[in-house]
Design an enzyme around this catalytic site. Structure first.
Site, PDB file in Angstrom:
ATOM      1  N   TYR A 198       0.839  -1.197   0.000  1.00 44.71           N
ATOM      2  CA  TYR A 198       0.000   0.000   0.000  1.00 44.71           C
ATOM      3  C   TYR A 198       0.875   1.249   0.000  1.00 44.71           C
ATOM      4  O   TYR A 198       2.091   1.149  -0.157  1.00 44.71           O
ATOM      5  CB  TYR A 198      -0.997  -0.056   1.161  1.00 44.71           C
ATOM      6  CG  TYR A 198      -1.956  -1.201   0.992  1.00 44.71           C
ATOM      7  CD1 TYR A 198      -1.942  -2.295   1.846  1.00 44.71           C
ATOM      8  CD2 TYR A 198      -2.850  -1.227  -0.084  1.00 44.71           C
ATOM      9  CE1 TYR A 198      -2.804  -3.366   1.655  1.00 44.71           C
ATOM     10  CE2 TYR A 198      -3.705  -2.303  -0.285  1.00 44.71           C
ATOM     11  CZ  TYR A 198      -3.675  -3.362   0.586  1.00 44.71           C
ATOM     12  OH  TYR A 198      -4.523  -4.434   0.386  1.00 44.71           O
ATOM     13  N   ASN A 240      -0.007  -7.280  -3.564  1.00 46.38           N
ATOM     14  CA  ASN A 240      -0.306  -6.070  -4.344  1.00 46.38           C
ATOM     15  C   ASN A 240       0.880  -5.623  -5.192  1.00 46.38           C
ATOM     16  O   ASN A 240       1.156  -4.416  -5.331  1.00 46.38           O
ATOM     17  CB  ASN A 240      -0.790  -4.952  -3.418  1.00 46.38           C
ATOM     18  CG  ASN A 240      -2.131  -5.306  -2.793  1.00 46.38           C
ATOM     19  OD1 ASN A 240      -3.089  -5.604  -3.510  1.00 46.38           O
ATOM     20  ND2 ASN A 240      -2.184  -5.334  -1.480  1.00 46.38           N
TER      21      ASN A 240
HETATM   22  C1  LIG Z   1      -5.767  -4.564   4.233  1.00 53.81           C
HETATM   23  C2  LIG Z   1      -5.363  -5.619   3.578  1.00 53.81           C
HETATM   24  C3  LIG Z   1      -3.930  -5.998   3.644  1.00 53.81           C
HETATM   25  O1  LIG Z   1      -3.202  -5.493   4.501  1.00 53.81           O
HETATM   26  O2  LIG Z   1      -3.534  -6.851   2.801  1.00 53.81           O
HETATM   27  C4  LIG Z   1      -6.287  -6.477   2.779  1.00 53.81           C
HETATM   28  C5  LIG Z   1      -7.169  -5.870   1.906  1.00 53.81           C
HETATM   29  C6  LIG Z   1      -8.046  -6.651   1.159  1.00 53.81           C
HETATM   30  C7  LIG Z   1      -8.045  -8.041   1.296  1.00 53.81           C
HETATM   31  C8  LIG Z   1      -7.136  -8.627   2.171  1.00 53.81           C
HETATM   32  C9  LIG Z   1      -6.253  -7.852   2.912  1.00 53.81           C
END
Ligand SMILES: C=C(C(=O)O)c1ccccc1
Length: 369
Positions: A183, A238
């Site tokens: 993120y 991600n």
């Molecule tokens: C806040 C999340 C993270 O830290 O990976 C998240 C977001 C969506 C689905 C799973 C986990």
């Protein structure tokens, strides 16, 4: 050496045990406002030494998934007040995870349908969760982000400050800065997502600048004793990646040592996946932090079972262990681990979105057991 079931001091708070509930996105807060179902869910899990809430966006710009609770609307603060009051009444302690997703978002979730923001205009090969017009949820490709202007960074720091203040107003015992899982803050940290040529890009010193400015902003606002941070040095979540994570994260924790934080929460390995996806010296990371005088509670996470967690605390590898999926299906996980009782299996089909099914209807052990 302490046991997993011993109390531990975190900041100015004493936790009843060394088991944390890890942040878990559940997508059950329409309008970004915590509701009665959320109150019940967290109250059921109050026996955790520390609950860390699901990722909680600091602004709409920081939101990347549908129906997650935020901390940027007055009604959300009121909703969180009911959550914290219920957890405290049940004898628990709770921290909120302050979250800005950066590029892991979708234009339909952004203010005015704008592009998500990021350190650099590099699209994440990832998906996010939106609600279609017909009300069905769907995981879709993330949108193309735009690079933040240097002039926008003070405004995002102010968003973090305001959210931290709102967290204290809502009754939280602490905040966890979400600097993990690809993120926004993690996007600044990593060379593969941060191609900036200004003071926030290039060297390790520059790429850790934003993270440290967020930490300082929040510590200045609510105090180090109520501030923690989550990092994930080698996760691919991600589309996060960096060619050389060890010096990057050793440098980060050495700098964090100066802030006397309440806790540092480390995801070991790939989030929700293999713990050995990439080589990393986890003991070396903690040693680097302690060598600079860092005293924060060291929380480890990712794939721990009962025996591993007991060993991690008794060996001194960690001060606490955070469990995610096991807390989804075992509201009374602490008791089950203490008694080595059978564990409920989690139903993956109800992880994200929906109502009570797979959220508040998992059974607890019979009182007499
Ligand atoms: C806040 C999340 C993270 O830290 O990976 C998240 C977001 C969506 C689905 C799973 C986990």
């Amino acid at each position: 050496m302490p046991s997993l079931f011993d109390p531990v001091t975190l900041g100015r708070t004493t936790l009843s045990n060394r088991i944390a509930m890890a942040p878990l996105t559940r997508n059950r807060s329409p309008g970004a406002v915590p509701n009665d179902l959320n109150v019940t869910y967290y109250e059921q899990r109050a026996s955790a030494g520390l609950i860390i809430t699901e990722g909680t966006p600091i602004t709409q710009q920081g939101q990347g998934y549908a129906q997650v609770p935020g901390l940027y609307l007055p009604e959300a603060v009121e909703g969180w007040k009911r959550v914290t009051a219920a957890v405290h009444s049940a004898g628990g302690k709770i921290a909120v995870q302050l979250w800005h997703v950066g590029r892991v978002s979708h234009t339909t979730l952004q203010p005015g349908g704008a592009a998500p923001v990021a350190p650099s205009a590099i699209r994440a090969k990832s998906k996010t969760y939106i609600i279609n017009d017909d009300g069905t949820g769907a995981f879709v490709d993330t949108s193309e982000p735009r690079a933040l202007e240097l002039s926008e960074i003070p405004g995002i720091l102010e968003d973090y400050r305001r959210a931290a203040r709102a967290a204290v107003e809502a009754g939280f015992d602490a905040v966890e800065i979400h600097a993990a899982n690809g993120y926004l803050i993690d996007q600044f940290l990593r060379a593969d997502t941060n191609h900036r040529t200004d003071d926030y890009g290039g060297s390790i010193e520059n790429r850790t600048r934003f993270a440290l400015e967020v930490v300082k902003t929040i510590v200045d606002e609510i105090g180090a004793e109520r501030t923690g941070i989550r990092i994930s040095p080698v996760t691919p979540a991600n589309d996060a990646s960096d060619p050389d994570p060890q010096p990057l994260f050793n440098h980060l924790v050495e700098k964090l040592a100066a802030y006397d934080l309440a806790f540092i929460h480390v995801i070991e390995g790939a989030t929700g996946g293999p713990r050995d996806n990439l080589p990393f010296d986890w003991a070396g990371l903690k040693a680097a932090y302690r060598a600079k005088g860092g005293k924060a509670v060291w929380i480890v996470n990712n794939g721990y079972d009962r025996d591993m967690a007991i060993e991690a605390v008794e060996s001194g590898h960690a001060d606490m262990v955070a469990f995610g999926k096991l807390f989804i299906s075992n509201p009374d996980l602490v008791r089950r681990l203490k008694e080595n009782a059978p564990l409920n299996e989690a139903d993956r089909n109800t992880f994200y979105g929906g109502g009570a099914e797979g959220y508040t209807n998992y059974p607890t052990l019979a009182l007499s057991a």
